[in-house]
Motif scaffolding. Structure first.
Motif, mmCIF file in Angstrom:
data_model
loop_
_atom_site.group_PDB
_atom_site.id
_atom_site.type_symbol
_atom_site.label_atom_id
_atom_site.label_comp_id
_atom_site.label_asym_id
_atom_site.label_seq_id
_atom_site.Cartn_x
_atom_site.Cartn_y
_atom_site.Cartn_z
ATOM 1 N N PRO A 109 0.817 -1.218 0.000
ATOM 2 C CA PRO A 109 0.000 0.000 0.000
ATOM 3 C C PRO A 109 0.841 1.255 0.000
ATOM 4 O O PRO A 109 2.052 1.222 0.167
ATOM 5 N N THR A 158 -1.363 7.050 2.914
ATOM 6 C CA THR A 158 -2.759 6.890 3.277
ATOM 7 C C THR A 158 -2.867 6.257 4.648
ATOM 8 O O THR A 158 -2.292 5.193 4.872
ATOM 9 N N LYS A 209 -9.935 3.512 5.309
ATOM 10 C CA LYS A 209 -11.000 2.781 4.632
ATOM 11 C C LYS A 209 -12.050 2.287 5.616
ATOM 12 O O LYS A 209 -13.157 1.928 5.240
ATOM 13 N N THR A 234 -10.505 -0.242 -6.087
ATOM 14 C CA THR A 234 -9.313 0.063 -5.297
ATOM 15 C C THR A 234 -9.121 1.574 -5.258
ATOM 16 O O THR A 234 -9.652 2.299 -6.105
ATOM 17 N N ALA A 235 -8.336 2.034 -4.285
ATOM 18 C CA ALA A 235 -8.020 3.458 -4.199
ATOM 19 C C ALA A 235 -7.060 3.844 -5.313
ATOM 20 O O ALA A 235 -6.514 2.994 -6.027
ATOM 21 N N ASN A 287 -4.132 5.001 -5.019
ATOM 22 C CA ASN A 287 -2.716 4.891 -4.674
ATOM 23 C C ASN A 287 -2.283 3.475 -4.313
ATOM 24 O O ASN A 287 -1.210 3.278 -3.771
ATOM 25 N N ASN A 288 -3.127 2.483 -4.570
ATOM 26 C CA ASN A 288 -2.730 1.104 -4.297
ATOM 27 C C ASN A 288 -3.578 0.157 -5.137
ATOM 28 O O ASN A 288 -4.507 0.576 -5.831
ATOM 29 N N ASP A 310 -5.157 -2.560 -3.604
ATOM 30 C CA ASP A 310 -5.632 -3.304 -2.449
ATOM 31 C C ASP A 310 -7.114 -3.635 -2.648
ATOM 32 O O ASP A 310 -7.948 -2.729 -2.710
ATOM 33 N N ASN A 358 -11.204 -4.409 0.588
ATOM 34 C CA ASN A 358 -12.590 -3.955 0.770
ATOM 35 C C ASN A 358 -13.551 -4.780 -0.070
ATOM 36 O O ASN A 358 -14.667 -5.084 0.356
ATOM 37 N N ILE A 391 -15.229 2.396 -4.225
ATOM 38 C CA ILE A 391 -14.125 2.911 -3.406
ATOM 39 C C ILE A 391 -13.845 4.348 -3.829
ATOM 40 O O ILE A 391 -13.768 4.649 -5.017
ATOM 41 N N ASN A 450 -9.450 8.290 -2.354
ATOM 42 C CA ASN A 450 -8.535 8.325 -1.211
ATOM 43 C C ASN A 450 -8.544 7.031 -0.406
ATOM 44 O O ASN A 450 -7.858 6.935 0.614
ATOM 45 N N GLY A 451 -9.314 6.045 -0.849
ATOM 46 C CA GLY A 451 -9.356 4.772 -0.153
ATOM 47 C C GLY A 451 -10.530 4.614 0.783
ATOM 48 O O GLY A 451 -10.730 3.543 1.352
#
Length: 649
Positions: A154, A158, A163, A363-364, A366-367, A369, A372, A603, A606-607
């Motif tokens: 990640p 952030t 999240k 996903t956000a 910046n990643n 991930d 969620n 999402i 910003n996550g």
């Protein structure tokens, strides 16, 4: 046009007061906003405070709250910018920005990124240390479990608990809360099942993109005008001789049908009432254009690409004075006979149907991930339990900063790292989606920004279910598509019409209606899921090798003009419910007895948790007053027997 006149044109006559104009101009100066930008913020403010203030109210208190609303937005944006800057400074090396290949021409004269080249580029597996040196968006991975199969490394900028800052499944907006109860959902021990029937010809979407010719595009655009000419002529009982050429100078009134366009192809800035023209078809006016004069029209809401019917005259040969805007009739609503409705009751055992709708990104910014999404799948199986789950892409966004720059992080749980972008979908996303209970039917619709899609233009072919390893309870549909869930017609389109449609308005009565309602009415009237032309384009400013600023095409509507017929409503009917994801605020509204829904993004960039929609649809009961019988068939009246909840994801 002065700023004062532009504000009056956008906001209506209610702002034509010195103190109101002064306040708005002051806000524009302080926050560096254009007229369009401050109007969009006003629409957002009005929507959030619709229960607090009267429609179109511009009192001192409202203006004071509006200024505070803008200030809060700016502060949040500044905080996000500081966080991103700190993350960039902490990195060891700034990645080189890759510039897409702009040698490929398009019909608009714009370069299109060479997506297949980026998609097939092999990704070198890197160690976490090497990766941290390459990407400014990748930070310390100590907070991620080594056994987690969901998350890539990640961004350190952030907060880890961002999240989870909002409680999941929290209801934000509800439509029809007093008339319809919330559905319990599917009973996994029961054999009840919703029947899904595509209502489109999938073979027509198997075309090859980026092969359009100007002649084919011109034929389709011309045909749209001719079709509407017949519709308007029949609805208003006009003769063929009544339809005239608006570009021809004459003293008598004529009826004409054409497309709304800008009066100059080189026009810059926002359009206004004085900068519009009408484009004729080849059969009516040889495709010529003429400026429009709307001085005699009291209320107006038009947009570029709209097919419109007008009554007026061209007395001086310079412009066409509009006397009246002709109404375009809506298509018919779908109906079902008694036998079809009885079968729908049987398939659900007279229970309410539950439909859940989500829209990417997942996903956000910046990643990569997907935790969620994995958590949402667990709730889908345990508590939400819908009969049908509709998922809009993108799952992997080609414009995502990590993907567009090639800084793909490692996935700690995978022994062998993905070597292509498709493998990221297959190895990371597919395992999450396969956890959905097989009795829940899932419908997947692509996005033009979808990495794993063969089509990068709209309309768009479906994703390849087998190639992506999705199970049999998944159905991959086209974009746009129309399908039936039992007797109910769903219309879906994954192209942001609510953001791309730039209205030109006039008159105070126009602003008595919500902008989302006005755009929805345009969609229904134009009989197409995306009636804007040319489509919306998103660019970013970069510098070339010589330091000269240029604009790079990121994404947009990316219309494949010869196949725009596939974006029209099929079967000569309006769907019972229309689902169109948008980056703007989520909503669920009834417009002309049609349920219009924007589920919002799953999402936030910003996550933070986004939103999704849960529909509870009562089983059809022919004895119920909510059903309307017309001769031997019944109107579905879905807007009367549905409850829509917008929830946090």
């Amino acid at each position: 046009m002065s700023i004062e006149n532009e504000l009056i044109s956008k906001f209506g006559a209610s702002v034509d007061k010195p103190e109101v104009i002064s306040t708005l101009e002051h806000c524009m100066k302080i926050y560096d906003l254009s007229v369009d930008e401050i109007y969009i913020k006003w629409e957002q403010f009005s929507y959030h405070n619709r229960d607090k203030y009267a429609a179109n109210s511009l009192t001192d208190q409202v203006l004071h709250d509006f200024k505070e609303y803008i200030q809060q937005q700016m502060e949040r944006r500044a905080n996000a910018s500081i966080t991103s800057t700190q993350s960039t400074i902490s990195s060891l090396k700034k990645p080189k920005m890759l510039i897409p290949n702009t040698n490929s021409p398009s019909i608009f004269g714009l370069g299109i990124p060479n997506t297949p080249t980026l998609k097939k580029r092999r990704l070198e597996a890197r160690s976490p240390l090497e990766q941290s040196k390459l990407s400014p968006l990748v930070g310390d991975n100590t907070s991620i479990s080594n056994t987690s199969p969901l998350a890539a490394t990640p961004n350190s900028g952030t907060p880890a608990n961002l999240k989870n800052a909002t409680e999941p499944d929290k209801c934000l907006v509800t439509l029809n809360v007093d008339n319809v109860n919330k559905a319990e959902g599917i009973d996994f021990d029961n054999e009840s099942k919703v029947i899904i029937s595509p209502f489109y010809d999938a073979k027509k979407y198997k075309f090859r993109t980026m092969r359009q010719s100007l002649l084919d595009a011109a034929d389709v655009l011309d045909e749209q005008i001719d079709i509407f000419t017949e519709v308007i002529q029949k609805h208003h009982n006009l003769k063929a001789s009544d339809i005239g050429d608006p570009t021809f100078q004459q003293q008598s009134e004529v009826y004409t049908v054409g497309r709304i366009v800008a009066d100059s192809v080189s026009a810059e800035g926002s359009l206004n009432v004085d900068s519009l023209a009408i484009e004729t078809s080849r059969s009516t006016g040889i495709g010529r254009r003429i400026r429009l004069n709307f001085e005699k029209v009291q209320d107006l809401s038009v947009f570029p690409g709209q097919i419109i019917g007008l009554r007026g005259k061209n007395a001086n040969g310079e412009y066409f004075v509009v006397e009246e805007i002709l109404k375009v009739p809506y298509l018919n609503f779908p109906v079902s006979d008694a036998e079809t409705l009885q079968n729908s009751q049987i398939t659900l055992n007279d229970q309410a149907m539950k439909v859940v709708v989500t829209a990417g990104p997942y996903t956000a910014a910046n990643n990569l991930d997907f935790s969620n999404l994995a958590d949402f799948v667990e709730r889908i199986n345990s508590s939400i339990k819908p009969h049908v789950l509709v998922m809009f892409g993108p799952f992997l966004d080609i414009t995502h900063p990590l993907i567009s720059t090639g800084n793909i992080p490692e996935f700690p749980s995978l022994k062998q790292q993905p070597k292509t972008l498709d493998e990221i979908f297959i190895k990371v996303i597919t395992p999450i989606l396969r956890r959905i209970n097989p009795k829940i039917q899932v419908i997947v619709l692509p996005s033009t920004k979808e990495v794993s899609s063969k089509h990068a233009a709209y309309p768009q072919d479906s994703l390849d279910r087998k190639y992506l390893g999705l199970p049999k309870n998944f159905k991959c549909f086209t974009n746009p598509s129309t399908f039936q869930l039992n007797e109910i017609f769903f219309g879906c389109s994954n192209n942001d019409i609510y953001k791309d449609l730039k209205e030109v308005t006039k008159g105070g009565n126009v602003f008595q209606r919500n902008r989302f309602d006005r755009v929805s009415e345009h969609i229904l009237e134009q009989r197409r899921y995306y009636p804007v032309f040319p489509g919306g384009i998103r660019t970013r400013k970069i510098e070339d090798k010589n330091g000269k600023p240029i604009f790079e095409h990121i994404s947009g509507a990316d219309l494949d003009l010869p196949y725009l017929g596939l974006t029209e409503f099929v079967g000569g009917i309006i769907p019972d419910v229309i689902l169109i994801p948008s980056e703007l605020t989520h909503f669920a509204r009834v417009v002309q007895n049609v349920i219009m829904i924007n589920p919002g993004s799953f999402i936030r960039p910003n996550g933070g948790r986004g939103t999704y929609v849960e529909m509870s649809i009562e089983a059809p009961d022919m004895e119920n007053e909510k059903m309307t019988k017309v001769e031997d068939v019944y109107l579905h009246n879905l807007w009367k027997r549905s409850r829509i909840d917008v929830l946090t994801a």
